[in-house]
Design an enzyme around this catalytic site. Structure first.
Site: not given
Ligand SMILES: Cc1ncc(COP(=O)(O)O)c(C=O)c1O
Length: 388
Positions: A58, A144, A188, A192, A217, A220, A240
């Site tokens: 990512n 997520h 989101e 993702s 969120d 991405h 990411k």
């Molecule tokens: C949409 C989404 N939100 C939150 C996270 C969590 O972020 P982090 O990896 O910083 O814990 C992720 C992936 O890891 C994600 O894909």
């Protein structure tokens, strides 16, 4: 202490439990394994001594290996040490964290920002600090796992709506909003595992009609898609596009001040390592200063979808649907044998019957690498793509 004859050794039942569960996962091709993977610059990854081109990271702008980002992290590491040493509310609020919060808030057009140890921790902390018993959370079904986890921890009534289904969202607001003290919508910007985007202007309009708060969120989306409308609550990750590690929320000053006192995943955990914040800050500078770099992952994704006759990409993430978990694993292995790292995504991360390869494009990829992957997929999985 000696055991009585009737007592059992609990470690035996514990291991038996684990083995039985693992056998079930194996039978369904759903067991997960950690594979040592040495990532390098230019989307390179080495597994088991094999050099691969990764389409599973990512790190959308290749900033994890960008010399300016590494230099910023190295300087902070030398100056402030390897770890924060305490919760941010004690002595862990090191200067790079403060500087990054200011920059993130500015980047998002918000009054303030709050850094967390990770995006997952941010989502565990945000919802429970804002809503609870007697309140309502409406969440996109493809949200997520950490959005669901935070929602559950809040104690609010949690109702999921079908992915991006505005009519259903409106219906649920009409049905439940009247009896809820407060309402929070979770979605989101870029999903993702599917790479598609939420209809945010419409969601925010509905939220306005029903006095609901919206948390987007942006894990991405940051830096790689045009953000369009901003929500009152914009969370995301440093892990990411920014090539580092950590999470954040951008919002009004009042909300950030409240979360600083109330978000348990901020209060009761050690602050982010200073070098992680310094790296993300240098990365954010590059995102803002080099728009051509930021546009490249989406352009490459669109090149890939065009070549394979897949729906036009709207983000750097392209799902190649396979169906069953076993078949997705086999396709991933076949690609790996040809030098491509494209990890299979299986339930429960995605719905049963929708196991897939999730192809993630990066500014670090070359056009020739993208074309080579498209060719390999057309040869290996013509039923998942239309082109041959
Ligand atoms: C949409 C989404 N939100 C939150 C996270 C969590 O972020 P982090 O990896 O910083 O814990 C992720 C992936 O890891 C994600 O894909």
């Amino acid at each position: 202490m000696s055991q009585t004859s009737s007592s059992q050794d609990p470690t035996r039942s514990l291991d038996a439990f684990a083995r039985e569960k693992l056998a079930g996962l194996d039978a369904a091709a759903l067991r997960r394994r950690l594979v040592a993977t040495a990532r390098g610059p230019d989307a390179a990854a080495e597994r088991g001594g094999r050099a691969l081109v990764s389409f599973s990271c990512n790190d959308y702008l290749g900033l994890a290996h960008e010399p300016r980002v590494i230099a910023a992290a190295a300087e902070a590491l030398t100056r402030y040490g390897a770890g924060a040493g305490a919760s941010r509310l004690v002595t862990g609020n090191s200067p790079p964290l403060v500087a990054l919060e200011e920059r993130l808030a500015r980047h998002k057009g918000k009054e303030a920002a709050l850094l967390f140890g990770s995006g997952y921790l941010a989502n565990l902390g945000i919802a429970p600090a804002l809503v609870g018993e007697g309140d309502l959370i409406l969440i996109d079904e493809l949200g997520h796992s950490c959005l669901f986890a935070g929602a559950k921890m809040s104690g609010a009534q949690v109702v999921r709506f079908a992915h991006n289904e505005l009519a259903q969202l409106r219906g649920l607001l009409a049905e439940h909003r009247g009896t809820a003290r407060r309402a929070l919508i979770l979605t989101e910007r870029v999903f993702s595992m599917d790479g598609d985007r939420a209809p945010l202007p419409e969601i925010l309009a509905l939220a306005g009609e029903y006095d609901a708060w919206t948390l987007v969120d942006d894990a991405h989306g940051l830096g790689v898609v045009e953000p369009g409308t901003r929500a009152p609550l914009e969370m995301g990750t440093l892990s990411k596009t920014l090539g580092s590690y950590g999470g954040y929320l951008c919002a009004s000053q009042a909300v950030i001040d409240l979360l600083t006192s109330r978000a348990r995943s901020l209060v009761y955990t050690t602050g982010l390592p200073p070098a992680s914040a310094a790296a993300a800050l240098a990365a954010l500078d590059i995102v803002e200063a080099e728009p051509a770099r930021a546009a490249r992952p989406l352009a490459l994704a669109r090149r890939f979808t065009a070549r394979l006759g897949l729906p036009d990409a709207t983000s750097p993430i392209v799902p190649v649907l396979v169906g069953e978990a076993e078949a997705a694993l086999a396709l991933s292995a076949a690609l790996e044998a040809r030098g491509f790292l494209v990890v299979a995504i299986r339930p429960p991360t995605v719905a049963p019957g929708t196991a897939r390869l999730r192809v993630a494009f990066s500014a670090a990829h070359g056009e020739a690498q993208v074309d080579a992957l498209a060719e390999a997929l057309a040869a290996l999985a013509p039923e998942s793509v239309r082109a041959a």
